[in-house]
Design a protein around this motif. Sequence first.
Motif, short mmCIF file in Angstrom:
data_model
loop_
_atom_site.label_atom_id
_atom_site.label_comp_id
_atom_site.label_asym_id
_atom_site.label_seq_id
_atom_site.Cartn_x
_atom_site.Cartn_y
_atom_site.Cartn_z
N LEU A 1 0.85 -1.19 0.00
CA LEU A 1 0.00 0.00 0.00
C LEU A 1 0.89 1.24 0.00
CD1 LEU A 1 -2.68 -1.08 2.64
CD2 LEU A 1 -2.77 -1.30 0.15
N ASP A 2 0.55 2.21 -0.85
CA ASP A 2 1.37 3.42 -0.96
C ASP A 2 0.66 4.63 -0.35
OD1 ASP A 2 -0.53 4.23 -2.83
OD2 ASP A 2 0.70 3.62 -4.53
N SER A 3 1.23 5.81 -0.57
CA SER A 3 0.68 7.02 0.04
C SER A 3 -0.71 7.35 -0.49
CB SER A 3 1.62 8.21 -0.17
OG SER A 3 1.85 8.41 -1.55
N LEU A 4 -0.99 7.01 -1.74
CA LEU A 4 -2.34 7.22 -2.27
C LEU A 4 -3.35 6.30 -1.59
CD1 LEU A 4 -1.64 7.69 -6.07
CD2 LEU A 4 -2.17 9.44 -4.38
N ASP A 5 -2.91 5.08 -1.29
CA ASP A 5 -3.76 4.15 -0.56
C ASP A 5 -4.05 4.66 0.85
OD1 ASP A 5 -4.00 2.21 -2.63
OD2 ASP A 5 -2.03 1.43 -2.11
N ALA A 6 -3.09 5.40 1.42
CA ALA A 6 -3.28 5.95 2.77
C ALA A 6 -4.47 6.92 2.80
CB ALA A 6 -2.01 6.65 3.25
N VAL A 7 -4.65 7.67 1.72
CA VAL A 7 -5.79 8.59 1.63
C VAL A 7 -7.09 7.79 1.65
CG1 VAL A 7 -6.95 10.28 0.16
CG2 VAL A 7 -4.46 10.33 0.39
N ASP A 8 -7.14 6.73 0.86
CA ASP A 8 -8.32 5.86 0.84
C ASP A 8 -8.53 5.21 2.21
OD1 ASP A 8 -8.86 6.40 -1.83
OD2 ASP A 8 -7.71 4.67 -2.54
N MET A 9 -7.43 4.84 2.86
CA MET A 9 -7.52 4.21 4.18
C MET A 9 -8.18 5.16 5.18
SD MET A 9 -4.44 2.69 6.53
CE MET A 9 -3.64 2.02 5.09
N VAL A 10 -7.79 6.43 5.14
CA VAL A 10 -8.38 7.43 6.05
C VAL A 10 -9.89 7.49 5.82
CG1 VAL A 10 -8.54 9.90 6.52
CG2 VAL A 10 -6.30 8.81 6.36
N ILE A 11 -10.30 7.55 4.57
CA ILE A 11 -11.72 7.65 4.25
C ILE A 11 -12.47 6.42 4.75
CG2 ILE A 11 -13.39 7.70 2.34
CD1 ILE A 11 -11.20 9.37 0.81
N VAL A 12 -11.93 5.24 4.48
CA VAL A 12 -12.57 3.99 4.91
C VAL A 12 -12.72 3.96 6.43
CG1 VAL A 12 -12.22 1.49 5.11
CG2 VAL A 12 -11.87 2.63 2.92
N LEU A 13 -11.65 4.30 7.15
CA LEU A 13 -11.69 4.24 8.61
C LEU A 13 -12.60 5.30 9.20
CD1 LEU A 13 -7.92 3.48 9.22
CD2 LEU A 13 -9.83 1.89 9.47
N GLU A 14 -12.60 6.49 8.61
CA GLU A 14 -13.50 7.54 9.10
C GLU A 14 -14.95 7.11 8.94
OE1 GLU A 14 -10.98 11.68 8.70
OE2 GLU A 14 -12.31 11.16 7.05
N GLN A 15 -15.27 6.51 7.82
CA GLN A 15 -16.65 6.06 7.59
C GLN A 15 -17.00 4.87 8.47
OE1 GLN A 15 -16.72 5.37 3.36
NE2 GLN A 15 -17.14 7.51 2.90
N GLU A 16 -16.08 3.95 8.62
CA GLU A 16 -16.33 2.73 9.40
C GLU A 16 -16.55 3.03 10.88
OE1 GLU A 16 -16.76 -1.43 9.97
OE2 GLU A 16 -16.59 -0.38 8.07
N PHE A 17 -15.76 3.97 11.41
CA PHE A 17 -15.78 4.21 12.86
C PHE A 17 -16.35 5.56 13.27
CE2 PHE A 17 -12.45 1.06 12.10
CZ PHE A 17 -12.94 0.04 12.89
N GLY A 18 -16.70 6.40 12.29
CA GLY A 18 -17.28 7.70 12.62
C GLY A 18 -16.32 8.61 13.37
#
Length: 84
Positions: A37-54
């Motif tokens: 996973l690269d730095s662009l994936d990190a952006v997606d990771m933030v979005i996924v985690l923010e949505q998953e955990f509020g």
Amino acid sequence: MTDEELIKRINSALAEEFELELDEMVPEAVFKDDLDLDSLDAVDMVIVLEQEFGIKIKKDEAFKAIRTLGDLHKFILSKKDEAA
């Protein structure tokens, strides 16, 4: 939710988003080297985690220091503790 349940939820969300195998999701897994996973994936990771955990992650400086899945687990667990 217990810490173990939270960790499983983190792993499942990331495995689904990035098409990873759950058996790869070990605490010592380095995002770049082990999970590819690269730095662009990190952006997606933030979005996924923010949505998953509020929770809000974007402006948290501690997120920038995360290198392993275990680091991420600790970060999310600390967010849970802050909200409690």
